[in-house]
Every structure is written in C-alpha cells, then in structure tokens.
Design a protein around this motif. Structure first.
Motif, PDB file in Angstrom:
ATOM      1  N   LEU A   1     -20.433 -43.458  29.759  1.00  0.00           N
ATOM      2  CA  LEU A   1     -19.332 -44.421  29.920  1.00  0.00           C
ATOM      3  C   LEU A   1     -19.451 -45.565  28.909  1.00  0.00           C
ATOM      4  O   LEU A   1     -18.457 -45.954  28.286  1.00  0.00           O
ATOM      5  N   ARG A   2     -20.656 -46.082  28.741  1.00  0.00           N
ATOM      6  CA  ARG A   2     -20.864 -47.160  27.750  1.00  0.00           C
ATOM      7  C   ARG A   2     -20.530 -46.664  26.334  1.00  0.00           C
ATOM      8  O   ARG A   2     -19.880 -47.352  25.563  1.00  0.00           O
ATOM      9  N   GLY A   3     -21.028 -45.476  26.009  1.00  0.00           N
ATOM     10  CA  GLY A   3     -20.795 -44.919  24.675  1.00  0.00           C
ATOM     11  C   GLY A   3     -19.323 -44.681  24.406  1.00  0.00           C
ATOM     12  O   GLY A   3     -18.832 -44.964  23.305  1.00  0.00           O
ATOM     13  N   LEU A   4     -18.617 -44.161  25.395  1.00  0.00           N
ATOM     14  CA  LEU A   4     -17.175 -43.936  25.222  1.00  0.00           C
ATOM     15  C   LEU A   4     -16.442 -45.257  25.042  1.00  0.00           C
ATOM     16  O   LEU A   4     -15.541 -45.370  24.193  1.00  0.00           O
ATOM     17  N   GLY A   5     -16.823 -46.262  25.821  1.00  0.00           N
ATOM     18  CA  GLY A   5     -16.219 -47.585  25.655  1.00  0.00           C
ATOM     19  C   GLY A   5     -16.464 -48.144  24.263  1.00  0.00           C
ATOM     20  O   GLY A   5     -15.572 -48.736  23.647  1.00  0.00           O
ATOM     21  N   ASP A   6     -17.679 -47.940  23.744  1.00  0.00           N
ATOM     22  CA  ASP A   6     -18.013 -48.407  22.394  1.00  0.00           C
ATOM     23  C   ASP A   6     -17.164 -47.699  21.338  1.00  0.00           C
ATOM     24  O   ASP A   6     -16.667 -48.337  20.397  1.00  0.00           O
ATOM     25  N   ILE A   7     -16.995 -46.385  21.484  1.00  0.00           N
ATOM     26  CA  ILE A   7     -16.171 -45.630  20.524  1.00  0.00           C
ATOM     27  C   ILE A   7     -14.735 -46.148  20.556  1.00  0.00           C
ATOM     28  O   ILE A   7     -14.132 -46.384  19.505  1.00  0.00           O
ATOM     29  N   ALA A   8     -14.209 -46.338  21.738  1.00  0.00           N
ATOM     30  CA  ALA A   8     -12.838 -46.833  21.860  1.00  0.00           C
ATOM     31  C   ALA A   8     -12.692 -48.201  21.205  1.00  0.00           C
ATOM     32  O   ALA A   8     -11.736 -48.442  20.453  1.00  0.00           O
ATOM     33  N   TYR A   9     -13.635 -49.076  21.456  1.00  0.00           N
ATOM     34  CA  TYR A   9     -13.589 -50.419  20.883  1.00  0.00           C
ATOM     35  C   TYR A   9     -13.651 -50.372  19.359  1.00  0.00           C
ATOM     36  O   TYR A   9     -12.862 -51.025  18.671  1.00  0.00           O
ATOM     37  N   ARG A  10     -14.581 -49.578  18.831  1.00  0.00           N
ATOM     38  CA  ARG A  10     -14.731 -49.467  17.369  1.00  0.00           C
ATOM     39  C   ARG A  10     -13.479 -48.936  16.694  1.00  0.00           C
ATOM     40  O   ARG A  10     -13.144 -49.338  15.580  1.00  0.00           O
ATOM     41  N   HIS A  11     -12.798 -48.002  17.346  1.00  0.00           N
ATOM     42  CA  HIS A  11     -11.618 -47.375  16.743  1.00  0.00           C
ATOM     43  C   HIS A  11     -10.304 -48.037  17.150  1.00  0.00           C
ATOM     44  O   HIS A  11      -9.241 -47.626  16.676  1.00  0.00           O
ATOM     45  N   GLY A  12     -10.373 -49.008  18.027  1.00  0.00           N
ATOM     46  CA  GLY A  12      -9.162 -49.706  18.449  1.00  0.00           C
ATOM     47  C   GLY A  12      -8.214 -48.841  19.261  1.00  0.00           C
ATOM     48  O   GLY A  12      -6.994 -48.972  19.146  1.00  0.00           O
ATOM     49  N   VAL A  13      -8.773 -47.945  20.075  1.00  0.00           N
ATOM     50  CA  VAL A  13      -7.950 -47.095  20.939  1.00  0.00           C
ATOM     51  C   VAL A  13      -8.273 -47.404  22.391  1.00  0.00           C
ATOM     52  O   VAL A  13      -9.314 -47.982  22.706  1.00  0.00           O
ATOM     53  N   GLY A  14      -7.403 -47.012  23.292  1.00  0.00           N
ATOM     54  CA  GLY A  14      -7.609 -47.236  24.709  1.00  0.00           C
ATOM     55  C   GLY A  14      -8.565 -46.235  25.329  1.00  0.00           C
ATOM     56  O   GLY A  14      -9.004 -45.278  24.684  1.00  0.00           O
ATOM     57  N   VAL A  15      -8.875 -46.460  26.603  1.00  0.00           N
ATOM     58  CA  VAL A  15      -9.724 -45.577  27.390  1.00  0.00           C
ATOM     59  C   VAL A  15      -9.006 -45.208  28.687  1.00  0.00           C
ATOM     60  O   VAL A  15      -8.125 -45.938  29.144  1.00  0.00           O
ATOM     61  N   THR A  16      -9.391 -44.085  29.258  1.00  0.00           N
ATOM     62  CA  THR A  16      -8.886 -43.702  30.564  1.00  0.00           C
ATOM     63  C   THR A  16     -10.010 -43.057  31.364  1.00  0.00           C
ATOM     64  O   THR A  16     -10.941 -42.488  30.792  1.00  0.00           O
TER      65      THR A  16
END
Length: 186
Positions: free
Chosen positions: A111-126
């Motif tokens: 979950l942390r890693g996915l949040g980091d990827i989303a933040y770095r790429h400027g995309v949302g999460v679900t």
C-alpha cells in the motif's frame, strides 16, 4: 481466463454499460493494459487501474493472512510499468491510476509503495475499502487500527483517492475521507 477473453468481456461490459446509460467508469482490472484500449475505442470516460495484491493465497486456505515480499515487488513493478506505458493508451477521456485490491489482500508495504508510485507520477489511487466487519477486525489484528486509519496514516489518501464501495463506514471513517479529499465510488 486469457487476455483475448478479457477483451471480449470488456467489450460486452462496455456495451451493457452504454445501453444502460453509463458513460463513465472506474475499472480496476488484473489485465488493465488489455482493457484500456477497449474503453478508448467505445468512447467511454474512465479511470483505469491495475488491480494488485500480495497476499499468499495458500495462507488464506489455512485461515491466516500472510504476505509474500516477492509478490509485493512484482505488484510494484507491474504498477510502475503500467503507469509508464500509459501514454500508449492516451485519450482525453481515459486516464490511468494506481489500484490496490483491498487491505485484506495488500500488505502495508505494498500500500505504501503504490501510494508512492501514484504520488511520483501524479496519478490517483483506488482501493476497495469499507467492506465489512471482517475487514475491520483483520485490520485491527494486523495493524492495530481500522482500514481507513491505516490508509490515512500511510499516506495512501494523498494522491487523489477514489475509495471503492465503502459499505461499512463509521462517522470517523467519513471524516478521514472528507479531510483527505477522497471520493467514493460504488
């Protein structure tokens, strides 16, 4: 099922949705790269996410919840690649986001890693969350806090979260979503 079958099912699903008047969807799929072009070709608006998890299925069969670090790394690589390939599916109507299946099947590390990827790429999460009493019990057993508190505390809500379903929520859960600016989709 095969990729070709997933594409057929995606086309059938799109037709059914359009016939019912639905023109906008959030699709979290195991083979998101295969269905994204279908959504583009049918003219729908969508946010598309690759569904990830890292739970050891064999542990579930024994009544335990254990996570596999190799699956964690695989899911993070897949998500990074999915977002990196997204320009190939470019459409003003369809955009990519990061997807975590649910906290029942995703470790805190994932979950942390996915949040980091989303933040770095400027995309949302679900993420599917607010699913029921078992989810709350397991979250407290694994993390010492409820699912919404966990997602807040690890920063998962910081990247434009769309929380899926949210059938089982408390006033505190709603306050967490509101403060984070997260939205809910059924």
């Amino acid at each position: 099922i095969s990729t070709e079958e997933r594409i057929v099912f995606a086309r059938l699903g799109a037709v059914e949705l359009l016939r019912g008047g639905v023109t906008t969807i959030l699709a979290m799929e195991e083979d998101a790269a295969a269905i994204a072009p279908v959504i583009v070709e049918c003219g729908m608006r969508a946010r598309v996410a690759l569904m990830t998890n890292d739970v050891e299925v064999s542990s579930l069969m024994q009544g335990k919840t254990m996570f596999d670090p190799d699956l964690t790394q695989h899911a993070l690589r897949q998500s990074e690649e999915f977002i990196g390939r997204w320009p190939g599916f470019t459409s003003e109507r369809v955009s990519a986001m990061i997807g975590a299946n649910m906290i029942l099947s995703c470790s805190e590390t994932l979950l942390r890693g996915l949040g980091d990827i989303a933040y770095r790429h400027g995309v949302g999460v679900t993420c599917h969350v607010g699913l029921g009493a078992y989810e709350v019990e397991l979250s407290h057993a694994l993390y010492g806090k409820g699912p919404f508190e966990l997602l807040r505390d690890i920063g998962f809500f910081e990247s434009g979260c769309v929380a899926a379903h949210c059938h089982h929520v408390t006033d505190n859960d709603l306050a967490i979503l509101r403060k984070a600016g997260a939205t809910v989709a059924h």
